[in-house]
Design an enzyme around this catalytic site. Structure first.
Site, PDB file in Angstrom:
ATOM      1  N   ASP A 131       0.869  -1.175   0.000  1.00 35.79           N
ATOM      2  CA  ASP A 131       0.000   0.000   0.000  1.00 35.79           C
ATOM      3  C   ASP A 131       0.907   1.227   0.000  1.00 35.79           C
ATOM      4  OD1 ASP A 131      -2.277   1.758   0.546  1.00 35.79           O
ATOM      5  OD2 ASP A 131      -1.504   1.822   2.599  1.00 35.79           O
ATOM      6  N   ASP A 182      -0.187   5.054   0.760  1.00 36.83           N
ATOM      7  CA  ASP A 182      -0.426   6.136   1.722  1.00 36.83           C
ATOM      8  C   ASP A 182      -0.235   5.675   3.155  1.00 36.83           C
ATOM      9  OD1 ASP A 182      -1.029   7.677  -0.454  1.00 36.83           O
ATOM     10  OD2 ASP A 182      -3.195   7.513  -0.218  1.00 36.83           O
TER      11      ASP A 182
END
Length: 320
Positions: free
Chosen positions: A73, A75
């Site tokens: 991922d 963010d």
């Protein structure tokens, strides 16, 4: 973190649109894979010896396991904050939208930085605004701007610890992919700059190289991320039981649950609880108050709001 301005409600099962979004992201990611692989090879040739001061590599990954890969991922996992907000800061500087839009998006970014969680209404707003901004612009134009914005606002926000984990997979001979709700073009730039294999991201429709203002499927968030990883693994001939995935958000539990080696990185409260219950590995690269109170930055309050104001994401609310 799986935060991009383009999010869908939480706790949804995969839908046909999720599958479409996942497959579109996988296809877009594979197209850029060769270019990124060539750049990574060139970078590897320039390296002398491994940096002895780098954080120790985890016992996993297994060197030479070409049926394994890693999915990160973006963010708050690889990068501090949300890529879409940093991107929007650069677009505002380039007058893609007006000052009056700034306050609302400053509040959204401040909320994310202070609470460490995604607000569906904020993210839906960001998604719609971002699409309205890019409509009519050429993909090549946004890619060029994205390169500049990375240098201006993103390069210094990469978590060194997560970067070391990704490098461990690369050093083991495995492919490493970003998986994010951020636009695939932005995600691809970040992946290339970090020497990763490629990126799975939200695919905005374009015709003849010009954005239409519509998405292909839906934002790559939650179940759609899992579908993208599943589609890419099938296309690449990977064994998901031997793969790893890394995220900070409980929204990514579907993706983390797909692989044999899930990691919770800078986890929010729900993911931390879920990971502990299932004995998943955890890493927290935040310090002090940020680690103790999940999602709260050391410089909160005025600092967070100031940062949010500067990060006026690629957002423009129906200016026309």
């Amino acid at each position: 973190m799986a935060v991009l301005g383009w999010l869908t409600p939480r706790r949804r099962s995969a839908t046909a649109r999720s599958v479409l979004a996942g497959e579109a992201a996988a296809e877009a990611a594979r197209k850029s894979e060769q270019e990124l692989a060539d750049l990574a090879e060139a970078e590897a040739r320039r390296k002398a010896e491994p940096d002895s001061e780098s954080p120790s590599a985890p016992e996993f990954p297994v060197v030479g396991d070409d049926l394994a890969a890693a999915f990160f991922d973006l963010d708050n996992t690889v990068m501090q904050g949300a890529a879409i907000f940093h991107f929007g800061r650069g677009l505002y500087k380039r007058k893609f939208f007006q000052r009056r839009d700034l306050a609302r998006f400053a509040w959204q970014q401040a909320w994310f930085r202070l609470a460490g969680v995604e607000d569906p209404e904020h993210m839906q707003d960001a998604r719609e605004s971002a699409l309205s901004i890019v409509k009519g612009h050429r993909v090549s134009e946004l890619m060029t701007i994205g390169e500049e914005i990375y240098d201006e606002y993103m390069a210094d926000r990469i978590w060194p610890g997560t970067r070391a984990l990704a490098q461990a997979h690369l050093d083991a001979g495995q492919k490493v992919w970003l998986v994010t709700a951020a636009p695939v073009e932005t995600a691809t730039i970040i992946a290339r700059r970090l020497g990763l294999t490629g990126a799975l991201g939200t695919v905005a429709e374009s015709v003849s190289g010009v954005y239409t203002g519509r998405l292909v499927g839906e934002p790559l968030h939650g179940p759609a991320k899992a579908e993208a990883v599943r589609a890419l693994a099938a296309a690449e001939g990977l064994d998901l039981a031997r793969c790893a995935a890394y995220s900070d958000s409980h929204n990514d539990i579907p993706m983390l649950s797909l692989v044999g080696h899930p990691y919770a990185i800078n986890p929010d409260a729900k993911l931390r609880k879920h990971a502990r219950a299932r004995e998943w590995r955890l890493r927290d690269y935040r310090t002090g108050r940020k680690a103790a109170k999940v999602g709260i930055p050391a410089a909160a309050g005025v600092g967070a709001l100031a940062g949010g104001t500067a990060a006026a994401v690629a957002l423009h609310r129906r200016r026309r």
